[in-house]
Design a protein around this motif. Structure first.
Motif, short mmCIF file in Angstrom:
data_model
loop_
_atom_site.label_atom_id
_atom_site.label_comp_id
_atom_site.label_asym_id
_atom_site.label_seq_id
_atom_site.Cartn_x
_atom_site.Cartn_y
_atom_site.Cartn_z
N VAL A 19 0.84 -1.21 0.00
CA VAL A 19 0.00 0.00 0.00
C VAL A 19 0.87 1.25 0.00
N GLY A 20 1.88 1.26 0.87
CA GLY A 20 2.75 2.43 0.94
C GLY A 20 3.50 2.68 -0.35
N ILE A 21 4.00 1.61 -0.95
CA ILE A 21 4.73 1.74 -2.22
C ILE A 21 3.81 2.26 -3.32
N ALA A 22 2.61 1.69 -3.41
CA ALA A 22 1.66 2.15 -4.42
C ALA A 22 1.33 3.63 -4.22
N SER A 41 -10.77 -8.45 -0.22
CA SER A 41 -10.96 -7.50 0.87
C SER A 41 -9.69 -6.71 1.15
N ARG A 42 -8.53 -7.37 1.04
CA ARG A 42 -7.26 -6.66 1.25
C ARG A 42 -7.01 -5.67 0.13
N ALA A 43 -7.35 -6.04 -1.09
CA ALA A 43 -7.19 -5.12 -2.22
C ALA A 43 -8.08 -3.89 -2.05
N GLU A 48 -8.71 1.96 -0.13
CA GLU A 48 -9.30 2.83 0.89
C GLU A 48 -8.21 3.52 1.70
N THR A 49 -7.15 2.79 2.02
CA THR A 49 -6.05 3.36 2.79
C THR A 49 -5.35 4.46 2.00
N ASP A 55 -6.58 12.09 1.42
CA ASP A 55 -7.58 13.00 2.01
C ASP A 55 -7.03 13.66 3.26
N LYS A 56 -6.28 12.91 4.06
CA LYS A 56 -5.68 13.47 5.27
C LYS A 56 -4.71 14.59 4.92
N LEU A 57 -3.87 14.37 3.91
CA LEU A 57 -2.90 15.40 3.51
C LEU A 57 -3.60 16.62 2.92
N LEU A 58 -4.72 16.38 2.23
CA LEU A 58 -5.50 17.50 1.68
C LEU A 58 -5.99 18.40 2.81
N HIS A 59 -6.56 17.81 3.85
CA HIS A 59 -7.09 18.59 4.97
C HIS A 59 -5.99 19.25 5.78
N GLN A 60 -4.78 18.73 5.70
CA GLN A 60 -3.64 19.36 6.37
C GLN A 60 -2.99 20.44 5.52
N GLY A 61 -3.49 20.62 4.30
CA GLY A 61 -2.92 21.60 3.39
C GLY A 61 -1.61 21.18 2.77
#
Length: 287
Positions: A19-22, A41-43, A48-49, A55-61
């Motif tokens: 996930v991190g690499i992708a 389910s893992r895919a 989602e992750t 989305d988290k980085l967007l809200h942090q600017g």
């Protein structure tokens, strides 16, 4: 503007490292990032992750809306290695540290005819993994660190058959992802796993000997040697099962100084694998 070193990437394995690499390839601007995982389910969780991180980085600017949209549109999943597109610029495997599994996965990945093939192994021999390949010169170790989106290091590991062109391309990929790169020979444990494991195993032995608590052993390294994280908490993040597997490999090749402590063996047997299981040397159940 210089042409990016890769525009299309396949990642085999939808676990934490995959996930991190992708994510980092998608955030860097790759047009096509495909995660291959047979567990549906893992895919789904992988996508989602990745979306949640953006989305988290967007809200942090820290990320622009168009980058969030690009990440969402560029990442897709398939149910098998055979489902990966032909002629990708790069395929990197991030499956568990099992030699036979990685040999099978890399052979299947090579049949998708990528320009470059890589493994995220933290300890297995690149030269050994290249043995069954038709084009061993195209295989290289791209050892990322968890969490991939924040850790600045990319360890590039060269097998005996790895070509100079492949090494150059790997360095360019590191620059593209804004990672600092080191290039190491294909020796047991490379540079990072060997040094990190030595410190981690000694910290576990100190805990066995009741030298101090896990928190105080870690604090000694954080405050006394300016390590950003203590060796026991880091072992929890890496995974006690991963550390045990690497210790067994290095013990076999480099001798008893890397023999896993009984405490590590017992914790893995009890299912205490670190953060991913909720408990290791520390309690992660509320995180």
């Amino acid at each position: 503007m210089n042409k990016p070193p890769v525009r299309s990437v396949g990642v085999i394995g939808g676990g934490t490292m995959g996930v991190g690499i992708a994510y980092v390839f998608a955030e860097a601007g790759c047009d096509c990032v495909v995660i291959a995982d047979s567990d549906r389910s893992r895919a789904d969780h992988a996508r989602e992750t990745i979306a949640s991180r953006a989305d988290k980085l967007l809200h942090q600017g820290r990320l622009e809306p168009e980058s969030v949209e690009h990440i969402a549109s560029s990442v897709s999943t398939v149910g098998s290695v055979e489902g990966l597109p032909i002629d990708l610029d790069l395929i990197i495997e991030a499956v568990p540290e099992n030699l036979e599994l990685k040999l099978d996965v890399l052979a299947a990945a090579e049949r998708r005819e990528p320009v470059m093939l890589a493994t995220n192994t933290s300890a297995l021999s690149i030269s050994r993994l290249a043995d069954a390949l038709r084009r061993p010169a195209n295989l290289i170790g791209l050892h990322f660190f968890n969490p991939v989106w924040t850790m600045p290091l990319l360890e590039i590991v060269c097998g005996t058959a790895t070509s100079d062109d492949t090494v150059t391309a790997a360095r360019e990929i590191g620059d593209y992802l804004k990672k600092e790169t080191i290039v190491v020979r294909d020796v047991p444990g490379f540079a990072t796993s060997r040094l990190g494991l030595a410190l981690g195993l000694e910290a576990i032995r100190m805990l066995e000997d009741n030298v101090a608590s896990a928190a105080d052993i870690d604090r000694a390294m954080e405050l006394g040697y300016r390590h950003p994280m203590g060796p026991l908490r880091l072992t929890d993040l890496v995974g006690l099962d991963v550390r045990l597997h690497i210790a067994e490999q290095l013990s076999a090749s480099l001798g008893p100084r890397f023999a896993p402590p009984r405490l590590l063996i017992d914790k893995v047997a009890a299912g205490e694998l670190g953060k991913k299981s909720g408990r290791g040397f520390f309690d992660w159940s509320d995180q």
